[in-house]
Motif scaffolding. Structure first.
Motif, mmCIF file in Angstrom:
data_model
loop_
_atom_site.group_PDB
_atom_site.id
_atom_site.type_symbol
_atom_site.label_atom_id
_atom_site.label_comp_id
_atom_site.label_asym_id
_atom_site.label_seq_id
_atom_site.Cartn_x
_atom_site.Cartn_y
_atom_site.Cartn_z
ATOM 1 N N UNK A 170 -4.330 -0.568 -0.833
ATOM 2 C CA UNK A 170 -3.323 0.289 -1.448
ATOM 3 C C UNK A 170 -2.002 0.315 -0.695
ATOM 4 N N UNK A 171 -2.050 0.279 0.635
ATOM 5 C CA UNK A 171 -0.817 0.370 1.404
ATOM 6 C C UNK A 171 -0.101 -0.973 1.499
ATOM 7 N N UNK A 172 -0.766 -2.065 1.166
ATOM 8 C CA UNK A 172 -0.169 -3.396 1.302
ATOM 9 C C UNK A 172 1.197 -3.515 0.622
ATOM 10 N N UNK A 173 1.336 -3.153 -0.646
ATOM 11 C CA UNK A 173 2.668 -3.289 -1.253
ATOM 12 C C UNK A 173 3.647 -2.219 -0.794
ATOM 13 N N UNK A 174 3.132 -1.087 -0.296
ATOM 14 C CA UNK A 174 3.964 0.094 -0.065
ATOM 15 C C UNK A 174 4.300 0.357 1.388
ATOM 16 N N UNK A 175 3.822 -0.489 2.305
ATOM 17 C CA UNK A 175 3.929 -0.156 3.733
ATOM 18 C C UNK A 175 5.356 -0.095 4.236
ATOM 19 N N UNK A 176 6.300 -0.724 3.544
ATOM 20 C CA UNK A 176 7.704 -0.666 3.943
ATOM 21 C C UNK A 176 8.543 0.090 2.920
ATOM 22 N N UNK A 177 7.889 0.955 2.148
ATOM 23 C CA UNK A 177 8.610 1.749 1.153
ATOM 24 C C UNK A 177 8.372 3.242 1.308
ATOM 25 N N UNK A 207 -0.105 8.736 4.114
ATOM 26 C CA UNK A 207 -1.361 9.481 4.155
ATOM 27 C C UNK A 207 -1.769 9.905 2.746
ATOM 28 N N UNK A 208 -0.797 10.395 1.975
ATOM 29 C CA UNK A 208 -1.073 10.791 0.588
ATOM 30 C C UNK A 208 -1.593 9.597 -0.202
ATOM 31 N N UNK A 209 -0.896 8.469 -0.077
ATOM 32 C CA UNK A 209 -1.327 7.262 -0.795
ATOM 33 C C UNK A 209 -2.751 6.881 -0.389
ATOM 34 N N UNK A 210 -3.052 6.961 0.915
ATOM 35 C CA UNK A 210 -4.378 6.592 1.375
ATOM 36 C C UNK A 210 -5.470 7.463 0.796
ATOM 37 N N UNK A 211 -5.265 8.767 0.806
ATOM 38 C CA UNK A 211 -6.267 9.680 0.253
ATOM 39 C C UNK A 211 -6.499 9.386 -1.225
ATOM 40 N N UNK A 212 -5.411 9.197 -1.959
ATOM 41 C CA UNK A 212 -5.527 8.922 -3.399
ATOM 42 C C UNK A 212 -6.262 7.610 -3.636
ATOM 43 N N UNK A 213 -5.883 6.554 -2.917
ATOM 44 C CA UNK A 213 -6.530 5.253 -3.119
ATOM 45 C C UNK A 213 -8.014 5.302 -2.745
ATOM 46 N N UNK A 214 -8.330 5.953 -1.631
ATOM 47 C CA UNK A 214 -9.730 6.042 -1.234
ATOM 48 C C UNK A 214 -10.569 6.777 -2.252
ATOM 49 N N UNK A 215 -10.075 7.910 -2.728
ATOM 50 C CA UNK A 215 -10.836 8.713 -3.685
ATOM 51 C C UNK A 215 -10.957 8.015 -5.035
ATOM 52 N N UNK A 216 -9.842 7.475 -5.527
ATOM 53 C CA UNK A 216 -9.860 6.831 -6.850
ATOM 54 C C UNK A 216 -10.722 5.583 -6.838
ATOM 55 N N UNK A 217 -10.612 4.761 -5.792
ATOM 56 C CA UNK A 217 -11.429 3.547 -5.721
ATOM 57 C C UNK A 217 -12.909 3.886 -5.593
ATOM 58 N N UNK A 218 -13.234 4.963 -4.880
ATOM 59 C CA UNK A 218 -14.634 5.382 -4.770
ATOM 60 C C UNK A 218 -15.207 5.714 -6.137
ATOM 61 N N UNK A 219 -14.395 6.286 -6.999
ATOM 62 C CA UNK A 219 -14.850 6.586 -8.365
ATOM 63 C C UNK A 219 -14.794 5.349 -9.256
ATOM 64 N N UNK A 220 -13.815 4.462 -9.002
ATOM 65 C CA UNK A 220 -13.626 3.297 -9.869
ATOM 66 C C UNK A 220 -14.751 2.281 -9.747
#
Length: 421
Positions: free
Chosen positions: A259-266, A273-286
């Motif tokens: 998740x952070x790969x495209x966004x790490x310089x933006x 941290x917000x992006x990480x929590x969202x990606x971890x939770x959503x991918x766990x459900x996906x």
């Protein structure tokens, strides 16, 4: 990173498939390295052809790179160093796909698919997204203006969409979903995840092509987003299943890295941290979508890489800050909908292109030389069928058990008692 991926995937499959998973990643290293020299670098990073759709053939055989001491003024690194760095992206992207087809793909057919796929899918998409010449890149990065610092679309959406296509082409493993295909070696999974986590700093921070503030931002954002994603995944596991697992920790970390790969310089670190929590939770459900929709994505390439890559790319349109990007900002930081729209177009274009061509290539390979392993070979174990080897000395392992004489065992997975794989 690709050997780390091999360990990560290898530990997740059953014992009789571990060598095949390792081999698909390692063989991809060799195959793509050769193709990169022959024409891959030129197609990905040669001057534009066809309105930013692909590079030309000026650099076939890496012509013109050996005597280029430095690249464009805004990078100031040797062209050959940039080419070697980007080769690592080209290698790991097709290797990611292998997790979707674990246990059932013929090795030779995989290599044929991988060679064609990087040629007609990865090399053009890399040209669309990445830029080395400062404004002379492909249509997504330069003309559209979407942000993808280190490959959320070019690597992860690309591989995830291809994995979905191949999972549909090859069909379900025998016994899935009723049979449980549990990981045989969780320490190996954690080892692979740790190598990936470490290597990802080079993946993301290295994309700055300099030891500067952008690299520093990408580095810290990669770390905190990954940690947050791991925690987000574990929270979902704890609520849903009652336990937080080691497999979940490793998978959550990888989801955060994706998740952070495209966004790490933006993004700034807090938004990372917000992006990480969202990606971890959503991918766990996906990852559970495959059971509801009926496609057998063996090692959750779709749930982690397609979903995580798309989510990370889209969250740029919400969470990007002008102080980090030097220009565009996300919707939540006063940037309006413009950047979010561009990110959506990039994700959709890469996803549709990759899925469509991957399905066609996979079907062509299946109809010509056959992609799916024979049912008897799949039941006996892909390692023995495709490589005439076993990842473990079953006779030696079992002869060491109390009451099991060495003469009564065989050096095959069939000799392993039920449930001990």
């Amino acid at each position: 990173m690709t050997p780390g991926l091999a360990f990560f995937y290898g530990g997740m499959v059953r014992a009789r498939s571990v060598l095949n998973m390792l081999m698909m990643s390692f063989a991809t290293i060799g195959l793509v390295s050769v193709l990169w020299v022959l024409y891959g670098y030129s197609l990905a990073f040669g001057p534009d052809s066809f309105a930013g759709l692909i590079g030309n053939l000026d650099h076939v055989g890496l012509a013109g790179t050996l005597d280029a001491v430095t690249g464009p003024a805004h990078h100031q690194i040797p062209v050959l160093v940039f080419g070697a760095f980007q080769l690592m992206f080209a290698i790991i992207t097709p290797a990611l796909i292998t997790g979707a087809i674990a246990d059932r793909a013929r090795f030779g057919a995989w290599l044929l698919f991988a060679g064609v796929w990087v040629t007609v899918v990865y090399f053009p998409v890399a040209h669309w997204v990445f830029d080395f010449d400062g404004g002379n890149g492909g249509w997504i990065g330069d003309r559209l203006g979407a942000l993808d610092f280190a490959g959320g679309t070019a690597v992860h959406v690309n591989a995830g969409a291809a994995g979905l296509a191949l999972a549909l082409v090859l069909g379900k493993r025998h016994g899935w979903p009723k049979e449980r295909f549990k990981p045989h070696n969780l320490p190996l999974v954690l080892l692979g995840a740790g190598l990936l986590w470490f290597g990802w700093f080079g993946f993301n921070a290295g994309s700055a092509l300099a030891a500067n503030g952008t690299a520093g931002t990408a580095f810290i954002n990669t770390q905190v987003a990954t940690g947050a994603a791991m925690l987000g995944w574990l929270v979902v596991e704890r609520i849903r299943d009652g336990k937080a697992t080691t497999l979940g920790a490793a998978s959550g970390a990888v989801a955060g890295l994706v998740g952070i790969t495209p966004a790490c310089a933006a993004l700034n670190p807090l938004m990372s941290v917000v992006l990480g929590v969202v990606c971890g939770a959503v991918c766990a459900m996906a990852v559970g979508l495959k059971y509801k929709l009926g496609f057998d994505d063996s090692l959750d390439v779709v749930g982690v890489h397609l979903v995580g890559g798309a989510l990370g790319s889209l969250l740029i349109g919400l969470l990007a800050t002008a102080t980090v990007t030097g220009g565009p900002a996300g919707l939540l930081f006063g940037g309006g909908l413009a950047l979010l729209g561009k990110q959506g177009v990039a994700v959709l274009a890469v996803g549709v292109y990759s899925f469509g061509l991957s399905w066609l290539i996979g079907k062509a390979v299946d109809k010509t030389i056959g992609f799916r392993l024979a049912p008897a070979d799949e039941a006996a174990g892909i390692d023995g069928a495709e490589h005439a080897e076993s990842g473990y000395d079953w006779g030696g392992l079992l002869s060491g058990r109390r009451g099991v004489p060495a003469a009564s065992t065989s050096d095959t997975p069939a000799a392993v008692p039920a449930g001990k794989e």
